[in-house]
Design an enzyme around this catalytic site. Structure first.
Site, PDB file in Angstrom:
ATOM      1  N   ARG A 285       0.847  -1.182   0.000  1.00 62.55           N
ATOM      2  CA  ARG A 285       0.000   0.000   0.000  1.00 62.55           C
ATOM      3  C   ARG A 285       0.890   1.241   0.000  1.00 62.55           C
ATOM      4  NH1 ARG A 285      -3.230  -2.719  -1.613  1.00 62.55           N
ATOM      5  NH2 ARG A 285      -5.258  -3.356  -0.803  1.00 62.55           N
TER       6      ARG A 285
ATOM      7  N   GLU B 112      -3.203   8.307  -3.896  1.00 60.99           N
ATOM      8  CA  GLU B 112      -3.590   7.966  -5.273  1.00 60.99           C
ATOM      9  C   GLU B 112      -4.851   8.726  -5.700  1.00 60.99           C
ATOM     10  OE1 GLU B 112      -4.021   3.721  -5.283  1.00 60.99           O
ATOM     11  OE2 GLU B 112      -1.906   3.374  -4.860  1.00 60.99           O
TER      12      GLU B 112
ATOM     13  N   HIS C  15      -1.229   1.412  -9.764  1.00 61.09           N
ATOM     14  CA  HIS C  15      -1.902   0.462  -8.877  1.00 61.09           C
ATOM     15  C   HIS C  15      -2.609  -0.626  -9.686  1.00 61.09           C
ATOM     16  CE1 HIS C  15      -3.970  -0.018  -4.694  1.00 61.09           C
ATOM     17  NE2 HIS C  15      -3.700  -1.189  -5.252  1.00 61.09           N
TER      18      HIS C  15
END
Length: 313
Positions: free
Chosen positions: A232, A261, A279
């Site tokens: 993460r 993000e 991602h």
């Protein structure tokens, strides 16, 4: 089940959205400009929430939906769900483990190779016509380099298995030493970073693992070391990462996840020793369908009073 209200928190997968629409009474959270108005109008209609790593079910949502019985997350990570509040209110929680493990581990190896062998930079070199002038610079090999893994869970183990095929010595850090493995255990991240050349972040995000890769860890890894983050974004202190890369205290980085993000520190864009991905660790057609099927299966199991497929709470 067509009358059961299910809230989809944000757009995440077309197949999942279509199947939810077929099987349940689907509410799309993004269709409502005001969350307060939505909760006021539909609070007693929602019995399930489907979220992901972008938007799950925080304390505010849980309190606003008194009829909620289950949160089925289209992800492995659960950091966007208030698990304590769910336990308190006896709300079931599920996620999508295992089905994405192989793809995420594959991507970790891809990031290692792309970073060490400068694959993205080489591609730009050819496209720009620079190869006509001179050969590309030498890079560094992956085979035989020591790999340290933070978090030896499903994904961490899958990364280790793949790295072993490259004759890489494997070591790891986790909260406790794992039984049944011959990999070397280090009791701290600092010690792990001091004894590896490639540091892979593959642990769950918790308050304890936030910024687990900080300035001290990066300095321990050193100017020839590489950080690979497929965990993460908040696992890595991005401000310190930028400084370490710009100042040459860290050799490179391959990053699939970011702290905020989809915002990425612009300083990273100019660095050729960094590979940046949006991602996409589980971003294959096969994995995303399997994840969607798990979400659907968990919802149907719950409302049919059957055992959940992948219970967390």
């Amino acid at each position: 089940m067509e009358s059961i209200g299910v809230l989809l928190t944000c757009p995440m997968n077309t197949y999942l959205e279509q199947e939810l629409d077929k099987r349940f009474k689907l509410f799309r959270f993004w269709d409502y400009p005001s969350s307060k108005d939505f909760f006021k109008e539909h609070s007693n209609s929602i019995r399930a929430v489907v979220g992901n790593t972008t938007m799950g079910a925080d304390a505010e949502m849980i309190e606003a939906l008194p009829k909620m019985e289950i949160v089925s997350s289209f992800s492995v990570g659960l950091d966007k769900i208030d698990l304590a509040r769910c336990k308190e209110k006896k709300i079931r929680v599920t996620n999508t483990p295992d089905v994405l493990t192989e793809d995420v581990a594959d991507l970790a190896i891809g990031l290692i190779l792309a970073t060490l062998r400068r694959i993205c930079e080489s591609d730009r070199y050819v496209r720009s016509g620079s190869w006509k002038g001179r050969d590309f610079k030498l890079t560094t090999k992956f085979t035989g380099k020591s790999v340290g893994i933070i978090g030896l869970g499903r994904i961490g183990l899958a990364v280790a298995k793949r790295a072993e095929a490259f004759d890489c010595p494997i070591s790891y850090y986790s909260r406790t030493e794992k039984r049944g493995t011959n990999y070397k255990y280090h009791p701290s991240v600092i010690e792990l970073a001091s004894n590896c050349q490639i540091l892979v972040v593959a642990c769950a995000l918790t308050p304890e693992t936030r910024h687990i890769v900080n300035r001290e860890v990066m300095d321990a890894l050193g100017p020839k070391g590489v950080v690979i983050n497929i965990g993460r974004g908040p696992h890595v202190d991005e401000t310190e990462l930028v400084s370490a890369l710009v100042e040459g205290r860290l050799g490179g980085a391959g990053i699939d996840v970011f702290e905020n993000e989809p915002n990425v520190p612009e300083e990273l864009f100019a660095l050729d020793n960094v590979v940046l991905l949006p991602h996409v660790g589980s971003g294959t057609v096969e994995s995303r369908k399997a994840m969607a099927d798990l979400v659907l299966g968990n919802l149907e199991a719950h409302f049919l009073n059957k055992p959940l497929l992948t219970p967390v709470v």
